[in-house]
Structure formats: structure tokens, C-alpha cells
Write an enzyme that holds these catalytic residues in place. Sequence first.
Site, mmCIF file in Angstrom:
data_model
loop_
_atom_site.group_PDB
_atom_site.id
_atom_site.type_symbol
_atom_site.label_atom_id
_atom_site.label_comp_id
_atom_site.label_asym_id
_atom_site.label_seq_id
_atom_site.Cartn_x
_atom_site.Cartn_y
_atom_site.Cartn_z
ATOM 1 N N ILE A 13 5.557 -17.288 -27.728
ATOM 2 C CA ILE A 13 5.516 -16.132 -28.636
ATOM 3 C C ILE A 13 6.645 -16.228 -29.654
ATOM 4 O O ILE A 13 6.460 -15.959 -30.844
ATOM 5 C CB ILE A 13 5.611 -14.800 -27.840
ATOM 6 C CG1 ILE A 13 4.464 -14.705 -26.833
ATOM 7 C CG2 ILE A 13 5.592 -13.605 -28.789
ATOM 8 C CD1 ILE A 13 4.596 -13.571 -25.834
ATOM 9 N N THR A 131 7.183 -6.760 -21.311
ATOM 10 C CA THR A 131 5.807 -6.970 -20.843
ATOM 11 C C THR A 131 5.220 -5.707 -20.223
ATOM 12 O O THR A 131 5.967 -4.853 -19.716
ATOM 13 C CB THR A 131 5.817 -8.101 -19.781
ATOM 14 O OG1 THR A 131 4.575 -8.114 -19.099
ATOM 15 C CG2 THR A 131 6.895 -7.876 -18.728
ATOM 16 N N ASP A 132 3.888 -5.613 -20.220
ATOM 17 C CA ASP A 132 3.237 -4.483 -19.537
ATOM 18 C C ASP A 132 3.340 -4.618 -18.017
ATOM 19 O O ASP A 132 3.047 -3.669 -17.294
ATOM 20 C CB ASP A 132 1.756 -4.375 -19.960
ATOM 21 C CG ASP A 132 0.924 -5.600 -19.605
ATOM 22 O OD1 ASP A 132 1.488 -6.622 -19.172
ATOM 23 O OD2 ASP A 132 -0.320 -5.528 -19.760
ATOM 24 N N GLU A 133 3.754 -5.808 -17.532
ATOM 25 C CA GLU A 133 3.790 -6.024 -16.079
ATOM 26 C C GLU A 133 4.849 -5.156 -15.397
ATOM 27 O O GLU A 133 4.813 -4.973 -14.179
ATOM 28 C CB GLU A 133 3.988 -7.518 -15.769
ATOM 29 C CG GLU A 133 2.868 -8.344 -16.389
ATOM 30 C CD GLU A 133 2.803 -9.798 -15.953
ATOM 31 O OE1 GLU A 133 3.269 -10.118 -14.848
ATOM 32 O OE2 GLU A 133 2.280 -10.615 -16.737
ATOM 33 N N TYR A 156 9.132 -11.785 -11.423
ATOM 34 C CA TYR A 156 9.154 -11.801 -12.896
ATOM 35 C C TYR A 156 9.169 -10.379 -13.437
ATOM 36 O O TYR A 156 10.053 -10.017 -14.237
ATOM 37 C CB TYR A 156 7.927 -12.560 -13.435
ATOM 38 C CG TYR A 156 7.659 -12.309 -14.915
ATOM 39 C CD1 TYR A 156 8.559 -12.730 -15.891
ATOM 40 C CD2 TYR A 156 6.501 -11.627 -15.338
ATOM 41 C CE1 TYR A 156 8.326 -12.494 -17.250
ATOM 42 C CE2 TYR A 156 6.267 -11.382 -16.693
ATOM 43 C CZ TYR A 156 7.170 -11.815 -17.646
ATOM 44 O OH TYR A 156 6.946 -11.564 -18.981
ATOM 45 N N LYS A 160 12.075 -8.305 -15.571
ATOM 46 C CA LYS A 160 11.851 -7.737 -16.914
ATOM 47 C C LYS A 160 12.101 -6.221 -16.882
ATOM 48 O O LYS A 160 12.673 -5.660 -17.824
ATOM 49 C CB LYS A 160 10.430 -8.032 -17.409
ATOM 50 C CG LYS A 160 10.148 -9.479 -17.735
ATOM 51 C CD LYS A 160 10.979 -10.052 -18.890
ATOM 52 C CE LYS A 160 10.618 -9.492 -20.240
ATOM 53 N NZ LYS A 160 11.329 -10.217 -21.336
ATOM 54 N N PRO A 211 -8.432 -24.070 -11.558
ATOM 55 C CA PRO A 211 -8.114 -23.212 -10.412
ATOM 56 C C PRO A 211 -8.228 -21.727 -10.757
ATOM 57 O O PRO A 211 -7.607 -21.256 -11.702
ATOM 58 C CB PRO A 211 -6.662 -23.583 -10.085
ATOM 59 C CG PRO A 211 -6.109 -24.174 -11.336
ATOM 60 C CD PRO A 211 -7.244 -24.671 -12.165
#
Length: 352
Positions: A13, A131-133, A156, A160, A211
Site C-alpha cells: 500500500i 486496519t478494520d481487523e 497482528y 495494530k 490453498p
Amino acid sequence: MKKILITGGAGFIGSHVVRLFVEKYPDYEIINLDKLTYAGNLLNLTDIEQSANYRFIKGDITDTRFIRELFQVENPDAVIHLAAESHVDRSISNPMEFVMTNVIGTVSLLNAAKECWQGNYDRHRFYHVSTDEVYGALGETGMFTENTAYDPHSPYSASKASSDHFVRAYHDTYGLDVVISNCSNNYGSHHFPEKLIPLAINNIKNNKPVPVYGKGENVRDWLWVEDHARAIDTIFHQAKAGDTYNIGGHNEWKNIDLIHLLCRIMDEKLGRTAGESAALITYVTDRAGHDLRYAIDSSKLQNDLDWVPSLQFEEGLKKTVNWYLENQEWLENVTSGHYQDYYKQQYEYNEQ
Ligand code: NAD
Ligand code: TYD
């Protein structure tokens, strides 16, 4: 002249943000600060690296002394902070690296900015790209808004979330001008082939298994990376100090449906018979703690700042596939590890 320090500008990004700013704002000075980890690739920026308003500095945001000195020497007007460890699977096997870069690295930048900009906070801006996470996982319905409570699940997203909290704490405690945006999954060119879409494209091209974790039922909300870069430009210039914006494309896809669409596109582009690429789909053990569904409500950004996504998903996916097929050399350099030789040649003088 505005001097902007963009961290992580050699990544996926970040390279799109650097390119947009270098090309759109010839009167800005853009400094790209990047450690060039496995995810940082200066080959992403060969088209703009000679621009008069662009400079690259190799450095580690966790090196607090180096960062402090960099701020003293450069005295940037603003920071757009993208440098991070970004892959959930890597965070599961090595969480400490994520704490170091995403948490300590962010606080190291905040401290340097606080010290360097003291007395002038209203004339500087610290833009944190997140991030939306951080919001956790959704069930079958609902969307993340800017008011959704944080509930990160992976190392992760926990790192964040922690960095977001520190950024807001520096606004609330010291009065630093900060802005945060939380974006959904990005896709597009220059994406490192460990993430779902570029990995699948590369494997399909090479007739290797694709995968799919678990049953492929997990849902992600995909956004064209250049639309994310445009949103960052808009928010950076127009948001009020302390504000937060969600960024997303209203584009939810179950992983398995996305992979089938990609397989159809690849069959077409590679001249294969229908179904040939889909035969490569292989269900594998699910990711630990795999978030079921992400979906972003970005109406605040659309209503307040007039930003809308520019591309339909199928069109964006076709452009992405074309880019990977037309840039075999980039892909081969990345998969072989040769891309790291490039910066060694170009930036040898920076190595200690
Ligand atoms: P990326 O992994 O492609 O790039 C990260 C960049 O940061 C690399 O160039 C790397 O060399 C650099 N970096 C890592 N550690 C560093 C350190 N200690 N010092 C200096 N530089 C360092 O990541 P990306 O996908 O481009 O994500 C960029 C930012 O956007 C991240 O903060 C990520 O959390 C956020 N984000 C990503 C997505 C996505 O879908 N990829 C979505 C929303 C938000
Ligand atoms: P990824 O691209 O790693 O992004 P994130 O985990 O940040 O959302 O993964 C996107 C989705 O695809 C996620 O639900 C995990 C899944 N996935 C697979 O099924 N197979 C893979 O090989 C990878 C890398 C991801």
C-alpha cells in the site's frame, strides 16, 4: 513546500501512496522511510524513484535514537505511517516481531514527532494507517463503524489495535494532531504473494495447489489499493485533528467464491479450458482464530469527504491478474528473493 515522511513506502500500500503523492503534489517533498524487510521492495517504485520531489531513506522505526535524529535533521511537516508487519499468519508464528514494529515502532515515531513538533502541533499531522481487523469478527450480519468497540483476535490485529490506542493517547494527552483510518482488505498490483489474491494468482499460473483455509466460508471486504491511496490523500488533507475514518468498498466476498471468480478469470487469460484452474483448489487446515467476517461501513468518509471507490471488483481483479501476468519479472524477483539485491546495489552507502 510540504515535507512528508511516509513510513513503509516500499511495501504494497505504501508504494501506491508514495506514487500518488509524488505524482500529484510536485511541490511536496516526499521522504520514504523503510527498513526493507522481506515485504519492502524498491522495485515497486522504479517508475518514480528519479523524481525531484522523492527521496528514500533506509531505516528501522523501532530504532528510537535513529528516528529521533531523523526528525531533528529532516523536521518533516507531517507523517503518514504505514510501516508494519502485516501478515496475520506470520503474526501467529512470530508475535514478538509484530509487537516490536507495530507497537514499539509506532510509539517511537510518536515520541519523535511530539518532541520535534512541540509548540507547533497545529501545523503538523501524524496520520496512522490501520486496519478494520482491530474491530474483531462479525457474524452473518452487521458492519464495522467508527464506533465499533475494539476486539482484536490475532496477534497482528492486537498489535495494530495497540498502536491505534497509542496514537489516540498522544492526541488526548499531549495534543498531537493525529488522524487514523481503518481499512478493509486491499488488492491490486505489487501485493506480496503471501496474501490470498497474489498467492492464488501465482499458484494458478504455475499449476500449483491453491490453498483455501477451512471451508473457504470466511468473508473479506475487498478494496482496490489505489482507492485506498486516494482515501488516504483525502483524509490526510481534510480530516479534523483526532478524527477516525473507516475505508472500505462495500464488496464482501466469501473466500471460496472469490477464488472461483479468480479461477474463471485465469482460465480466460491463460487460454485454459473452463474449470482447469479451479481443479487446483485445495482445502487446507484452517488458520487458528480465523475471523469469520469483516465488512466496513465507510459512509462517514463518503458523506463527509465525498470519497467513493472507483472500481467494480471483477474489473479490479482482471486488472490485477493482467498486472501479474505482464510483470513476470517482478514476480520472479520476489519469489526468488532477488529483489533484495536491488536495494543493496542502489543503497549500499546506507548499510552500516
Ligand atoms: P506490507 O507488508 O506490504 O509493507 C510494510 C512495509 O513496512 C514494508 O515495506 C516493510 O519493509 C516496512 N517495514 C516493516 N517493518 C519496518 C520497520 N521496523 N521500520 C521501517 N519499515 C518497516 O504492508 P501493506 O499491506 O502495504 O500495509 C501497509 C499498512 O496498511 C500497514 O500498517 C497495515 O497494517 C495497513 N493495512 C493493510 C491492509 C491490507 O489489506 N494489506 C489493510 C488495511 C490496513
Ligand atoms: P489474507 O490475504 O492473509 O488477509 P487477512 O488475513 O488480513 O484477511 O487472507 C485473506 C483471507 O483468505 C483470510 O480469510 C484467510 C484466507 N486465506 C486462505 O484461505 N488461503 C491462503 O493461502 C491465505 C494466505 C489466506
